[in-house]
Design a protein around this motif. Sequence first.
Motif, mmCIF file in Angstrom:
data_model
loop_
_atom_site.group_PDB
_atom_site.id
_atom_site.type_symbol
_atom_site.label_atom_id
_atom_site.label_comp_id
_atom_site.label_asym_id
_atom_site.label_seq_id
_atom_site.Cartn_x
_atom_site.Cartn_y
_atom_site.Cartn_z
ATOM 1 N N GLU A 57 0.841 -1.191 0.000
ATOM 2 C CA GLU A 57 0.000 0.000 0.000
ATOM 3 C C GLU A 57 0.878 1.243 0.000
ATOM 4 N N HIS A 58 0.463 2.246 -0.762
ATOM 5 C CA HIS A 58 1.200 3.514 -0.772
ATOM 6 C C HIS A 58 0.207 4.636 -0.997
ATOM 7 N N LYS A 59 0.092 5.509 0.012
ATOM 8 C CA LYS A 59 -0.777 6.678 -0.050
ATOM 9 C C LYS A 59 -2.212 6.312 -0.436
ATOM 10 N N GLY A 60 -2.699 5.244 0.180
ATOM 11 C CA GLY A 60 -4.084 4.864 -0.043
ATOM 12 C C GLY A 60 -4.333 4.024 -1.278
ATOM 13 N N ARG A 61 -3.288 3.770 -2.058
ATOM 14 C CA ARG A 61 -3.435 2.937 -3.254
ATOM 15 C C ARG A 61 -2.754 1.593 -3.013
ATOM 16 N N ASN B 104 4.760 -1.933 6.111
ATOM 17 C CA ASN B 104 4.460 -0.884 7.087
ATOM 18 C C ASN B 104 4.002 -1.468 8.417
ATOM 19 N N THR C 8 -5.499 2.096 7.394
ATOM 20 C CA THR C 8 -4.667 3.191 6.906
ATOM 21 C C THR C 8 -5.385 4.502 7.139
ATOM 22 N N GLU C 9 -4.639 5.591 7.159
ATOM 23 C CA GLU C 9 -5.242 6.903 7.379
ATOM 24 C C GLU C 9 -5.889 7.434 6.113
ATOM 25 N N THR C 10 -5.514 6.847 4.981
ATOM 26 C CA THR C 10 -6.089 7.291 3.714
ATOM 27 C C THR C 10 -7.457 6.650 3.527
ATOM 28 N N TYR D 114 -10.063 1.644 0.511
ATOM 29 C CA TYR D 114 -10.143 1.205 -0.886
ATOM 30 C C TYR D 114 -11.481 0.533 -1.170
#
Length: 414
Positions: free
Chosen positions: A190-194, A251, A383-385, A388
């Motif tokens: 996962e990276h920045k919500g993606r 993470n 996640t904070e984003t 999905y």
Amino acid sequence: MARLYNTFEFIGEISIPKSEEKFHDVRTSDSGWEGHRLNFAVQESKTNGVFVEMYGGFSNAKQNKVYSFSKGTENTSGTKLEIPWADRLKEETVKLVADFKKFVVDFTTDTSLKEEINKLRYEIRNIEYKDELTEADKEKLASLHTELKEKAVDRREFIHEYDAVVFLAKELEKYKEHKFKVTGNVEYQEHKGRFFRKFKPTVLEIVKADEVSKLRATMDLFFTKDSLDEKDLEKDKKVYIDAYVLSYDGNAKKDVFFPQQVVINAAKIDFTNELHVKRLNFLKSKFSVKGKGVYHLPWEVNIFRGADRVEFTEKDLTPSQKEAVAFGLSRLEDFAPKGGLLGETTEENRLVKPLLQMFDKENNFADGAVESSYELEDLEYKTETPTYKPVKEEVKEEESKATAALDELDDLFA
């Protein structure tokens, strides 16, 4: 519950990016880290290919070590290894490491020689697997290793991914006219919500030119009673399943769930054919569960990233071409594109068949999906984003009767 790992097996032509940086990207950081990334595609056909990625690096500022695992014996499990960086390429060091922790590149093109090499490796492992070796065993083992070294000149084993990357960056181009089998692990991050999926090779080997090309993965799919969606079946000829897979999250430093949509591709189904319909219903039924829990079932999945060939019909003709056909001056097939007509470029994970078998004592799928020990809330990636939401995946850019039935099943849905 014992974890089942998601793996892949790709067979096809190798496609290397024209840009050196896209093929072998080397980056350094202020901390002294030097990372090497290797990207290339495996082409199942001219219209379907998937990129694989390898990554390895080392620190120019700190002491490096290789953390690995030793080979086990009949009654003794392997143990963790910490190998000095300077020793990682030594022959005696590589021999200590378990095969599943190695990166293998086999450029052997002679099929008979390859069979001899594999036979030698099998004999070596049989002796190594003994708890105690006699003097005769040690002599035999030394002899087999010598013979293997003489014959396997085009086969390399590495215990760190960095060395495999550097070797392939220099050598792969020389062998790109050959067909390859590339096997490895399917990993997610996962990276920045993606969410991103990567195919990480562990073994690359040349195979015969007539080997059947394929882009297949074995995936343990987790789902709930509400995961299957067939509202677009009539229009799109597809059944969508919003499933999940387990993968190690860098993470969180643990295995977590990642969303992974899969489809039952019914584009080739003849709905007037009773057997076709039964096969479609068979696949759908494997997601029919009544409980409120999280279920799972391993599947063979066709990884598709490209364009399907579609039927060329009268609607694809220009007005002038339609008139020529209507006046009998031309036939419809006279205007069909060479090689066939391609549909839209898509990226899909197409279910081929469920793996209805017992993998181990904790994973028996002989009767279909089984309920896992996970709860519904476990499926949500923390996640904070924004959370999905699975969507239909699409890219806008670039020997027996049973065997025959399986082949047809494969052809229908893959």
